[in-house]
Design a protein around this motif. Structure first.
Motif, mmCIF file in Angstrom:
data_model
loop_
_atom_site.group_PDB
_atom_site.id
_atom_site.type_symbol
_atom_site.label_atom_id
_atom_site.label_comp_id
_atom_site.label_asym_id
_atom_site.label_seq_id
_atom_site.Cartn_x
_atom_site.Cartn_y
_atom_site.Cartn_z
ATOM 1 N N ASN A 165 1.551 0.328 -0.005
ATOM 2 C CA ASN A 165 0.304 -0.500 -0.544
ATOM 3 C C ASN A 165 -1.197 -0.008 -0.150
ATOM 4 N N GLU A 166 -2.463 -0.542 -1.212
ATOM 5 C CA GLU A 166 -3.438 0.288 -1.092
ATOM 6 C C GLU A 166 -3.873 -0.979 -0.304
ATOM 7 N N THR A 167 -5.283 -0.988 0.831
ATOM 8 C CA THR A 167 -6.172 -2.022 1.142
ATOM 9 C C THR A 167 -7.342 -1.242 0.281
ATOM 10 N N ILE A 168 -7.655 -0.140 0.186
ATOM 11 C CA ILE A 168 -8.949 -0.168 -0.651
ATOM 12 C C ILE A 168 -8.228 0.761 -1.382
ATOM 13 N N ARG A 169 -8.762 1.371 -2.808
ATOM 14 C CA ARG A 169 -8.422 1.912 -3.423
ATOM 15 C C ARG A 169 -7.693 3.430 -2.716
ATOM 16 N N GLY A 170 -6.424 3.808 -3.547
ATOM 17 C CA GLY A 170 -6.532 5.355 -2.866
ATOM 18 C C GLY A 170 -6.095 5.937 -1.179
ATOM 19 N N PHE A 192 -3.700 4.397 1.071
ATOM 20 C CA PHE A 192 -1.859 3.494 0.727
ATOM 21 C C PHE A 192 -1.588 3.807 2.509
ATOM 22 N N PHE A 193 -0.610 2.431 2.958
ATOM 23 C CA PHE A 193 -0.492 2.454 4.043
ATOM 24 C C PHE A 193 1.237 1.644 3.679
ATOM 25 N N PRO A 202 -0.704 5.462 7.586
ATOM 26 C CA PRO A 202 -1.188 6.106 6.736
ATOM 27 C C PRO A 202 -0.239 6.770 5.805
ATOM 28 N N LEU A 203 -0.171 7.214 4.317
ATOM 29 C CA LEU A 203 0.632 7.960 3.782
ATOM 30 C C LEU A 203 0.689 9.201 4.006
ATOM 31 N N GLU A 204 -1.109 9.693 4.272
ATOM 32 C CA GLU A 204 -0.903 10.807 5.308
ATOM 33 C C GLU A 204 -0.787 11.755 5.478
ATOM 34 N N CYS A 205 0.561 11.009 6.196
ATOM 35 C CA CYS A 205 0.966 11.400 7.605
ATOM 36 C C CYS A 205 2.582 11.309 7.010
ATOM 37 N N PHE A 206 3.019 11.421 6.071
ATOM 38 C CA PHE A 206 3.472 11.749 5.585
ATOM 39 C C PHE A 206 3.778 12.923 4.199
#
Length: 320
Positions: free
Chosen positions: A226-231, A233-234, A240-244
């Motif tokens: 889900n997003e806490t702020i736009r863009g 994702f956690f 953070p989705l950036e970890c994947f």
């Protein structure tokens, strides 16, 4: 001036990368799962995916992690390589002049001492009813799920975990809380293996509920993104989705004009961003649990005529 500006931008990017790497590294370090003893002088008859002889239970646990097993049977070195329960049944059968029938729990992998392995890694754990546990004086049973073994409505996805699809349609917040009440979280999907296996489970569960192919809308089922702020994702674990590296966005997702949203997985193995207030089915991932409430007496001699465990499952604990 231009060179200094470029250098400043470069340093900002490098610093952001270092912070991101440190954040991802911190999350990865928290991921080690622990096995706990659940049954003494018993073993599980679930599918074996690895066999090895080890010196101690710690080595068996490490081998199980390497094989991505969710449980294992371990035979301590001081145990006899003969299952005394089987020997007792054979004696009783001989006394009553009945025909020789292989006792329940005997298997071809461990009967012959020359083929005996004291570490049996299992693909899936026992469920709450312990339906495939058998008496065996050679082994103790260990699992990742011991404080509260999975209920019978859970699905084992080998090498991935235990999952429950809830057919109720709830908004994301309520779905998140329901998964927590089950001892889990909304399902982690940030890998190809997870997305594909969870999709197969979704299709299978929808078919069991008589939801035909024509009714499999693109709404999907909520998962742990889900997003806490736009863009930004956690996952449900606040990673953070950036970890994947893996992404499975459906075409047009995420939309550039959307409000911060919540992710659902569809029957075609894709992720879509939904309004978090929209009621949808959801998929929970059960967390590994332990230690159990009470420890089994693993050093106690195996009894043949008295119970070696309390009747209620999930009340014992010895960790490795």
């Amino acid at each position: 001036m231009h060179i200094l500006k470029c250098l400043a931008i470069y340093l900002i990017v490098v610093q952001a990368t270092i912070v991101s790497d440190q954040t991802c590294s911190r999350h990865r370090q928290l991921a080690k799962h622990r096995f706990y003893a659940l049954r003494h002088c018993q073993r599980s008859n679930r599918t074996i995916i690895g066999l090895i002889n080890v010196k101690n239970v710690g080595e068996c646990a490490e081998y199980a992690r390497k094989k991505r097993g969710m449980a294992f049977n371990f035979g301590p070195k001081d145990r006899n390589e003969t299952n005394l329960f089987d020997a007792l049944k054979a004696q009783q059968s001989a006394k009553s002049n009945r025909s020789s029938v292989p006792p329940k729990g005997t298997d071809t992998i461990t009967t012959d001492p020359e083929e005996f392995f004291n570490c049996q890694v299992l693909e899936c754990p026992e469920y709450r009813n312990l339906s495939t546990i058998v008496n065996d004086t050679r082994f103790d049973y260990y699992s990742l799920y011991t404080r509260e073994p999975p209920s019978e409505n859970a699905t084992c996805l080998p090498s991935v975990g235990m999952f429950v699809m809830d057919d109720r349609k709830l908004n994301y917040s309520l779905a998140f809380n329901e998964c927590r009440s089950m001892g889990g979280s909304l399902a982690h999907v940030a890998s190809e293996a997870r997305t594909n296996q969870i999709t197969k489970m979704l299709i299978k569960e929808m078919s069991k509920r008589n939801i035909t192919t024509s009714n499999k809308t693109m709404d999907g089922a909520y998962v742990g993104l889900n997003e806490t702020i736009r863009g930004a994702f956690f996952t449900s674990g606040n990673e953070p989705l950036e970890c994947f590296l893996y992404r499975a966005w459906a075409p047009g997702n995420p939309s550039k004009t959307r409000q911060p949203g919540c992710v659902a997985i569809t029957p075609n193995s894709s992720w879509i961003v939904q309004n978090c207030n929209k009621p949808l089915r959801f998929i929970c991932e059960l967390h590994t649990t332990g230690p159990p409430r009470y420890k089994p007496s693993l050093k106690r001699k195996c009894f043949l005529k008295r119970p070696n465990n309390r009747l209620a499952p999930g009340r014992y604990g010895s960790t490795t």
